[in-house]
Design a protein around this motif. Structure first.
Motif, mmCIF file in Angstrom:
data_model
loop_
_atom_site.group_PDB
_atom_site.id
_atom_site.type_symbol
_atom_site.label_atom_id
_atom_site.label_comp_id
_atom_site.label_asym_id
_atom_site.label_seq_id
_atom_site.Cartn_x
_atom_site.Cartn_y
_atom_site.Cartn_z
ATOM 1 N N LEU A 228 4.665 -13.758 -9.841
ATOM 2 C CA LEU A 228 3.388 -13.046 -9.939
ATOM 3 C C LEU A 228 3.592 -11.549 -10.131
ATOM 4 O O LEU A 228 2.872 -10.908 -10.892
ATOM 5 N N ASP A 231 4.091 -10.581 -13.527
ATOM 6 C CA ASP A 231 2.955 -10.935 -14.387
ATOM 7 C C ASP A 231 3.293 -12.035 -15.386
ATOM 8 O O ASP A 231 2.702 -12.101 -16.468
ATOM 9 N N HIS A 233 2.598 -15.095 -15.133
ATOM 10 C CA HIS A 233 1.509 -16.049 -15.269
ATOM 11 C C HIS A 233 0.586 -15.684 -16.437
ATOM 12 O O HIS A 233 -0.091 -16.548 -16.998
ATOM 13 N N ARG A 234 0.558 -14.410 -16.804
ATOM 14 C CA ARG A 234 -0.290 -13.969 -17.905
ATOM 15 C C ARG A 234 0.193 -14.505 -19.256
ATOM 16 O O ARG A 234 -0.569 -14.571 -20.216
ATOM 17 N N TYR A 235 1.487 -14.866 -19.305
ATOM 18 C CA TYR A 235 2.052 -15.328 -20.561
ATOM 19 C C TYR A 235 1.991 -16.851 -20.717
ATOM 20 O O TYR A 235 2.409 -17.377 -21.749
ATOM 21 N N GLY A 238 -2.999 -21.275 -22.230
ATOM 22 C CA GLY A 238 -4.126 -21.776 -21.451
ATOM 23 C C GLY A 238 -3.910 -23.154 -20.864
ATOM 24 O O GLY A 238 -4.140 -23.380 -19.667
ATOM 25 N N ARG A 241 -1.245 -23.051 -18.187
ATOM 26 C CA ARG A 241 -1.714 -22.374 -16.983
ATOM 27 C C ARG A 241 -2.594 -23.304 -16.168
ATOM 28 O O ARG A 241 -2.484 -23.377 -14.939
ATOM 29 N N CYS A 245 -1.793 -24.741 -12.382
ATOM 30 C CA CYS A 245 -2.711 -24.607 -11.244
ATOM 31 C C CYS A 245 -2.994 -25.963 -10.598
ATOM 32 O O CYS A 245 -3.045 -26.085 -9.364
#
Length: 259
Positions: A228, A231, A233-235, A238, A241, A245
């Motif tokens: 985290l 960052d 997780h931003r890459y 969709g 991700r 989750c």
């Protein structure tokens, strides 16, 4: 009243840190060497046990061999009458077969002139070449589990194709984060636990699993925090991700329910 605190000079702190690092290095090295010696001694003990069990099986008459593994309700059996009530083995017949196969498969790897020397060494006689013979016969195994794998007495079912793929992906992520060489996802504690699981009492194995669980949980939490903070997780695309989750949610449910 103002609190009085001692200030340790930086040079002193560094010197103390260096001294402690050297002490821990010596301790870790000594423990590793002891573990190797203990593992090789265990390999030798299993070979001796396999040979002994093979001789015991030959010495028993038909029907007596199985009785040696029955601890309950056999005090009046012919085996107990013949050998005494304490004449039973503290492990299963399946485990005994593994021990005997270890000896048989190891001996089969040696030449005709080497097997008598191996047997003499296993019987307690002084054989100078015994370490080399054991090394050759077991594929240089340093734990009983490794010996069983090398001799194909047991199969390595610890890694499925999916697990192997996840481990490879994990190493790729670590490399891409610029951390240098990827560390193995399997901790030394896990490796040691797998190595001795086949011969370790259940109570000790349970305690070892507890220790591994605590250390690995801390390791996972650290990796998640670094994930985290970077960052990463931003890459994630969709779909990935969302799947990630869901996976974390499933993990949380399983861990919370204790299943």
């Amino acid at each position: 009243m103002k609190k009085c605190e001692l200030s340790i000079p930086e040079a002193t702190r560094i010197a103390l840190g260096v001294s402690e690092a050297n002490r821990l290095h010596k301790y870790a090295t000594a423990q590793a060497e002891m573990a190797v010696v203990a593992g090789k001694n265990a390999v030798l003990a299993v070979l001796r046990l396999g040979r002994l069990l093979k001789d015991l099986k030959v010495a028993t008459v038909h029907g007596e061999w199985g009785q040696l593994f029955k601890k309950e309700n056999n005090t009046k059996s012919d085996t107990c009458v013949r050998f005494g009530e304490q004449a039973h083995l503290d492990f299963t017949e399946r485990t005994a077969r593994r021990y005997m196969r270890c000896y048989q498969e190891a001996a089969a790897r040696l030449g005709q002139d080497e097997r008598p020397a191996l047997d003499m060494g296993l019987d307690g006689e002084a054989v100078e070449t015994l370490p080399e013979l054991v090394k050759k016969a077991t594929g240089n195994a340093v734990t009983p589990r490794q010996m069983m794998l090398n001799l194909q007495v047991v199969k390595d079912g610890s890694k499925s194709a999916a697990q192997a793929a996840r481990l490879a992906q994990h190493e790729t992520i670590l490399k891409n984060r610029g951390k240098g060489r990827a560390s193995s996802p399997v901790s030394p504690e896990q490796a040691m636990m797998a190595a001795v699981a086949a011969v370790q009492p259940e109570e000790e194995l349970r305690e070892q699993k507890k220790q591994v669980a605590v250390k690995d949980a801390h390791h996972i939490a650290t990796l998640m925090a670094e994930f985290l903070e970077a960052d990463l997780h931003r890459y994630l695309p969709g779909n990935d991700r969302e799947a990630f989750c869901i996976l974390l949610s499933d993990f949380q449910k399983v861990i919370k329910e204790g299943k």
